[in-house]
Design a protein around this motif. Structure first.
Motif, mmCIF file in Angstrom:
data_model
loop_
_atom_site.group_PDB
_atom_site.id
_atom_site.type_symbol
_atom_site.label_atom_id
_atom_site.label_comp_id
_atom_site.label_asym_id
_atom_site.label_seq_id
_atom_site.Cartn_x
_atom_site.Cartn_y
_atom_site.Cartn_z
ATOM 1 N N THR A 140 0.789 -1.224 0.000
ATOM 2 C CA THR A 140 0.000 0.000 0.000
ATOM 3 C C THR A 140 0.821 1.273 0.000
ATOM 4 O OG1 THR A 140 -0.075 0.023 2.406
ATOM 5 C CG2 THR A 140 -1.858 -1.129 1.280
ATOM 6 N N PHE A 231 -10.689 13.510 -6.320
ATOM 7 C CA PHE A 231 -10.996 12.809 -5.081
ATOM 8 C C PHE A 231 -11.567 13.759 -4.032
ATOM 9 C CE2 PHE A 231 -7.790 9.193 -6.027
ATOM 10 C CZ PHE A 231 -8.715 8.636 -6.899
ATOM 11 N N ARG A 234 -15.205 13.932 -4.833
ATOM 12 C CA ARG A 234 -15.897 12.688 -4.493
ATOM 13 C C ARG A 234 -15.961 12.477 -2.988
ATOM 14 N NH1 ARG A 234 -13.310 8.200 -8.338
ATOM 15 N NH2 ARG A 234 -14.385 6.898 -6.829
ATOM 16 N N TYR A 260 -10.590 8.955 2.989
ATOM 17 C CA TYR A 260 -11.476 8.635 1.861
ATOM 18 C C TYR A 260 -10.864 7.484 1.067
ATOM 19 C CZ TYR A 260 -13.833 8.902 -2.615
ATOM 20 O OH TYR A 260 -14.524 8.579 -3.746
ATOM 21 N N ASP A 261 -11.651 6.453 0.819
ATOM 22 C CA ASP A 261 -11.195 5.323 0.017
ATOM 23 C C ASP A 261 -11.883 5.381 -1.349
ATOM 24 O OD1 ASP A 261 -10.630 2.981 -1.225
ATOM 25 O OD2 ASP A 261 -11.185 1.676 0.449
ATOM 26 N N PRO A 262 -11.112 5.722 -2.407
ATOM 27 C CA PRO A 262 -11.727 5.870 -3.737
ATOM 28 C C PRO A 262 -12.342 4.555 -4.241
ATOM 29 C CG PRO A 262 -9.440 6.626 -3.754
ATOM 30 C CD PRO A 262 -9.662 5.973 -2.439
ATOM 31 N N ASP A 263 -11.801 3.418 -3.790
ATOM 32 C CA ASP A 263 -12.316 2.140 -4.283
ATOM 33 C C ASP A 263 -13.739 1.877 -3.802
ATOM 34 O OD1 ASP A 263 -10.004 1.621 -5.653
ATOM 35 O OD2 ASP A 263 -9.049 0.628 -3.939
ATOM 36 N N THR A 264 -14.004 2.201 -2.527
ATOM 37 C CA THR A 264 -15.352 1.956 -2.002
ATOM 38 C C THR A 264 -16.200 3.221 -2.061
ATOM 39 O OG1 THR A 264 -14.630 2.532 0.221
ATOM 40 C CG2 THR A 264 -14.497 0.201 -0.402
ATOM 41 N N ASP A 265 -15.561 4.370 -2.398
ATOM 42 C CA ASP A 265 -16.241 5.667 -2.412
ATOM 43 C C ASP A 265 -16.862 5.964 -1.046
ATOM 44 O OD1 ASP A 265 -17.001 8.077 -3.534
ATOM 45 O OD2 ASP A 265 -18.895 7.293 -4.323
#
Ligand code: ZN
Length: 465
Positions: A140, A231, A234, A260-265
């Motif tokens: 990560t 991001f 979002r 903020y996790d862009p994968d799970t929004d």
């Protein structure tokens, strides 16, 4: 209650690296991309007994930005110690400004669909950045799961300007427009590159919601160190959805830091209130207060250029194209203006500016010539890429003119249509999107030298016929 009856409340804390030659409190040079730990000294490595000396240019730059934001400039600003432990902070405290910042309350005008909105500026202050920790190994790039971590002290002590807005922003779009226009203001003052990709511009986003018409504010979520416009937008929308859902379900919304996790929004809690920071600020004993002379402030006031919001409004009315808020949203108005001033019509100038990155001002004239010469797309891409790096010469690109001659292009187009009868039928059957496929084929056959406008027009004629 539905989501439409809730109002979004956003405030931004924007940090940018100042473009000084040397660091904030020592004479180490600032060089982006230099080999690790090559710009250090006893002061920025926090050796015992080393004393800080403030960078006068950084103070001037902060005042300059404060003036552009209509801020009150303090007669007496005080550096303070912000105490916390982190491996990239060898002193165990960061020198910042707390109760007495250099720039006090101000305001920022933001053109919107409904006219100008005044966004309050709470303060703008000067501090030093921490060093940079690099986590190696693990998937990560974060400390969790890393094999080991390294610290690069080149960044430690870089002058950092923090601009805190009031919670006056009411939508994700508005927050992004504010950030774009603020970035533009910073760049035009030439106090910072303000480049999110390089990390010279970062933003902390504070988000809360309240019922329409409600006074006061509910607990906010703090989303730290955001470095992408997309991001940020979002994350704000996600925070709005999650907070409204929580309030409507009667759950407690707690003030804390979120990731903020862009994968799970979705946003997840980073640190809860129980561990809230107490930085034990106190005045830095090694530095005297900063008392900017009135003469200096007046001199700097004359250096403040026309604010982007005003220029954009003037452009929109003078040129009679695009609303002021559209120009803010694209963030391309200054590039388009430069190209337009080289004789390009406004529509072409804004279309070209919209699709390209930034370029150096000195390159506006050669770029104007190159665009007007109708060179190939490839040549144009190369010219714009080079124009962001250093001075370019129009002559180097002018010979690569796009083929616009219909007689020359017609046989190529005929051949491409003949080679793809199925796609031609699909087009004739009403699927206009297939045109892009044909344009691509023609560009390939001509090694990208065909003028796309002429190709489009010829293709339409021939496919119809
Ligand atoms: Zn140093």
């Amino acid at each position: 209650m539905t989501a439409t009856e809730w109002e979004l409340v956003v405030g931004l804390e924007v940090h940018c690296h100042l473009k000084t030659r040397t660091k904030m409190f020592c004479r180490c040079e600032l060089e982006y991309g230099a080999a690790e730990n090559t710009h250090t000294c006893p002061v920025c490595l926090a050796h015992p007994g080393a004393l800080p000396v403030p960078n006068a240019r950084a103070i001037e730059m902060t005042i300059l930005l404060g003036l552009a934001l209509d801020c009150e400039i303090a007669g007496r600003a005080v550096f303070a110690r912000k105490n916390y432990f982190y491996p990239d902070l060898p002193k165990g405290y960061q020198i910042s400004q707390y109760e007495a910042p250099l720039c006090g309350p101000g305001r920022f005008l933001l053109p919107t669909e409904d006219g100008d909105r005044e966004i309050g500026i709470v303060r703008a202050h000067l501090e030093e950045d921490a060093a940079k920790t690099v986590h190696a190994g693990g998937a990560t790039g974060r400390s969790v799961g890393a094999d080991y971590s390294l610290v690069d002290f080149n960044r430690g002590g870089t002058p950092l300007l923090e601009i805190v807005s009031a919670p006056d922003l009411r939508s994700a779009d508005e927050a992004m427009s504010y950030l774009r226009l603020l970035r533009q203001t910073i760049r035009e003052l030439d106090v910072s590159d303000a480049d999110m990709e390089k990390g010279t511009l970062r933003a902390d986003v504070n988000v809360s919601v309240r019922r329409a018409g409600e006074e006061g504010f509910r607990p906010r979520w703090e989303i730290k160190n955001m470095n992408s416009f997309r991001f940020i937008g979002r994350a704000i929308d996600a925070a709005f959805r999650q907070q409204v859902a929580a309030h409507e379900a009667g759950e407690e919304v707690v003030q804390s830091t979120y990731d903020y996790d862009p994968d799970t929004d979705r946003l997840t809690v980073h640190r809860s209130k129980e561990e809230a920071d107490d930085y034990r600020y106190f005045p830095e004993p090694d530095l005297v207060p900063v008392e900017p002379p009135a003469g200096l402030v007046e001199q700097l006031r004359h250096e403040v250029p026309e604010p982007p919001a005003e220029r954009i409004r003037r452009l929109a009315s003078e040129l009679g194209v695009g609303s002021a808020s559209e120009l803010v949203t694209t963030g391309n108005d200054w590039k388009a203006e430069l190209l337009a001033s080289e004789g390009l019509d406004w529509k072409t100038a804004s279309a070209v500016a919209m699709n390209r990155g930034d370029f150096l001002r000195i390159n506006a004239a050669p770029l104007g010539q190159i665009v007007q010469a109708n060179v190939t797309r490839e040549a144009l891409d190369e010219a714009f890429a080079a124009a962001s790096e250093g001075p370019i010469r129009a002559e180097d690109y002018l010979s690569r003119v796009a083929v616009a001659d219909e007689d020359e292009l017609a046989p190529v187009i005929d051949a491409v249509i003949a080679a793809h009868p199925e796609q031609a039928d699909t087009y004739r059957g009403g699927k206009e999107g297939v045109l892009g496929f044909f344009v691509g084929q023609v560009m390939r056959e001509t090694q990208g030298k065909a003028d796309p406008k002429v190709v489009n027009q010829l293709l339409r004629e021939k496919l119809r016929g």
